[in-house]
Design an enzyme around this catalytic site. Sequence first.
Site, PDB file in Angstrom:
ATOM      1  N   LYS A 162      -1.500  -0.956  -4.136  1.00 52.33           N
ATOM      2  CA  LYS A 162      -2.979  -0.494  -4.069  1.00 52.33           C
ATOM      3  C   LYS A 162      -1.805   0.558  -3.991  1.00 52.33           C
ATOM      4  CE  LYS A 162      -6.101   1.963  -0.744  1.00 52.33           C
ATOM      5  NZ  LYS A 162      -6.065   1.851   0.619  1.00 52.33           N
TER       6      LYS A 162
ATOM      7  N   TYR B 211       1.130  -1.138   0.322  1.00 53.85           N
ATOM      8  CA  TYR B 211      -0.122  -0.006   0.080  1.00 53.85           C
ATOM      9  C   TYR B 211       1.106   1.757   0.020  1.00 53.85           C
ATOM     10  CZ  TYR B 211      -4.103   3.411   1.579  1.00 53.85           C
ATOM     11  OH  TYR B 211      -5.297   3.876   1.615  1.00 53.85           O
TER      12      TYR B 211
END
Length: 300
Positions: free
Chosen positions: A167, A138
């Site tokens: 992400k 992420y």
Amino acid sequence: MARRGSEFAGLSVALVTPFVDGNLCLETLKQQVEFQVEAGTTCVVPCGTTGESPTLTHPEHERVIAETIQIASGRIKVMAGTGSNSTAEAISLTQRAAKEGADASLQVAPYYNKPTQEGFYQHYRAISEAVDIPHCIYNIPGRSGKNIEPATIARIAADCQNMVMVKEATGSLDQASQILATTDLTVLSGDDSLTLPLMSVGAEGVVSVVGNIIPRDVIELVTAFRDGDVARAQQLHLKLFPLCRDLLSIATNPIPLKAAMAELGRDTGELRLPMTPLGADQLKFLRSTIETYGLAAATV
């Protein structure tokens, strides 16, 4: 050829953590997971930023993940938010989530301490070696304070086969393009307003905030683009944009989301400090925005 992590393509929803009088509300959590199952969402993500993970105690963090997995019962994937700015803590949380049956983990870039690129690499490699489930990198420099550069992500991908997704929340199509060109990782948008632009360069879905309230619309956008109906995808993008950008940007996530969910009867709206509720003018704008979108406020 399918990319690593392609089974997570589509809509993943970053769940809020419901509170009542300062405590976890597991009944509301159950309702929210069931809402996503019924909508056909690919995956739910407990204990991310949207889930106010910085203000959860470790026992609460583990409880929310365990309860989400139990409620899901294999009907929907669960990507547990177990990242930390401490590598040892991230490993511990991830081991617990894996033991509970999580399908994957979401590993936020170590925040505040601003590692070097070598530090990022060593962090993700240690998690990969310690816990043998799929992991999602992420990258959100706006929150973490430092960007994981594409070359570092490529190095992680080459050496860590269970790092399968990114992400992508840098806001940079160039960065996403570099990752897609140099790795076989699945890229998921980390910004609702950029889902369609990122899919246009090869991303395969989104880890969504607004999906907490309108999952079917987000699924329709992703599906339309995947099926080649670009015009429909563009139409949905423009319809969604006021919710994704205007509403969600009036205060720090998840403040406006929880307020919207409270208006719609889907959450208490309760936050934990240092998160504070919307002001009167912001709340008026929120109500107008969700009404214009066509969402009806709950009747008392």
